[in-house]
Design an enzyme around this catalytic site. Sequence first.
Site, mmCIF file in Angstrom:
data_model
loop_
_atom_site.group_PDB
_atom_site.id
_atom_site.type_symbol
_atom_site.label_atom_id
_atom_site.label_comp_id
_atom_site.label_asym_id
_atom_site.label_seq_id
_atom_site.Cartn_x
_atom_site.Cartn_y
_atom_site.Cartn_z
ATOM 1 C CB SER A 13 -2.742 2.972 3.476
ATOM 2 O OG SER A 13 -3.677 2.209 4.217
ATOM 3 C CG HIS A 28 8.507 6.732 -2.904
ATOM 4 N ND1 HIS A 28 9.465 7.666 -3.222
ATOM 5 C CD2 HIS A 28 7.473 6.970 -3.734
ATOM 6 C CE1 HIS A 28 9.031 8.433 -4.210
ATOM 7 N NE2 HIS A 28 7.817 8.026 -4.538
ATOM 8 C CE LYS A 48 5.455 4.579 4.015
ATOM 9 N NZ LYS A 48 4.544 4.743 2.846
ATOM 10 C CG HIS A 52 -1.723 6.748 -7.926
ATOM 11 N ND1 HIS A 52 -2.770 7.436 -7.344
ATOM 12 C CD2 HIS A 52 -0.589 7.238 -7.356
ATOM 13 C CE1 HIS A 52 -2.275 8.299 -6.469
ATOM 14 N NE2 HIS A 52 -0.971 8.207 -6.444
#
Length: 407
Positions: free
Chosen positions: A314, A170, A406, A336
Amino acid sequence: MNMQCNYELLHAEGATTPIKGWVRGVPVEEQARQQLRNITAMPFVGPWVAAMPDVHLGIGATVGSVVPTKGAIIPAAVGVDIGCGMAAVRTTLRANDLPDSLALLRSSIERSIPVGNGPGGEHRRIPDSIETKLVQSDLIARLEIIRQKHPKIRPDKVDRQIGTLGGGNHFIEICLDESDAVWVMLHSGSRGTGNLIGTYFIELARRGLEKRVLGFHVPDRDLAFFLEGEELFEDYVQAVSWAQDYARANREAMMARVLHEMRHRLPKFQTDKTAVNCHHNYVQREDHFGESLLVTRKGAVSAREGELGIIPGSMGARSYIVRGKGNADSFHSCSHGAGRVMSRTAARARITLKEHREATAHVECRKDAGVIDESPAAYKDIDAVMAAQRDLVDVVHTLRQVVCVKG
């Protein structure tokens, strides 16, 4: 084969339920292929399963898969991060409106939004704006109805975790698009309560499987299911619907907090009409090929014709705002994200801190060993992933992150 289609067939010869995989030019480990074959062994799965280019081995079901079912639902295929998904908003800010150092902006977002798992990832005091929104919603009342039948589903984290990020993959990002417009993009789900709902119903399905008299083999206990008409089927649908709505509200609350912090530190701006909020771990009833199906997207995004979605890269790679092409073969779906190419354990063993810092040199983000498992090298090449699904989506905007928070 239809030249407009870009999929390959991944199922074993003689299988009754096909697997259509958009995997040209991207690696797919054998364990993921076998997990997909296990899913198609269930007689209520079909007419086929669609594998997206970010496909990889998952818990319960393969991440990057679209699993349609008739008259049954598999809780472990949805998983425990129910309603996990993405939100993105374009602002009127431009790249030259951002300060040379983005460290203060990043730290202010981290102070405003609890990140990570455990007590540190929860509100000590719930912001008034978030509390008001929660009270005005029907989420608390709906959960209480679910709890009357299933009291093990605790409500204690609902208010403390709405508007919080969580951990793992997430993130919250500030990005620039191809015209240097500033975007906010974030990724989170239904947090601890959604996890509890998922874990609880997966266990109930497993226990029920032990008592079922079946005329077919279930190759993995993670494929335990509820049948339509059963009380637990209806209870699960009600609970998973709640978790998906909570996840969406969580992203909305976080987005409001990020924009609030940006308004404190950046020139005046507005948000424009381009905004997306989409799940990529969820189940819903949809019509395909004249049938009413329960479609589970485990790491996949709805991509109906004209529908906007988000495919993130990423920490150091590009992300994409896409528009769906409504490809029927994929059940109107797309990937996704980039998809993992290394497990978290392998990434921590193989990626050095120096490599991580070099890969994220252009991003204001954590550079410590705690996020090595999220480093770009742990993921597939996002460009290859996008090329493999060019018949599923068109790219509308290409985003590159300049700030990444993060958990």
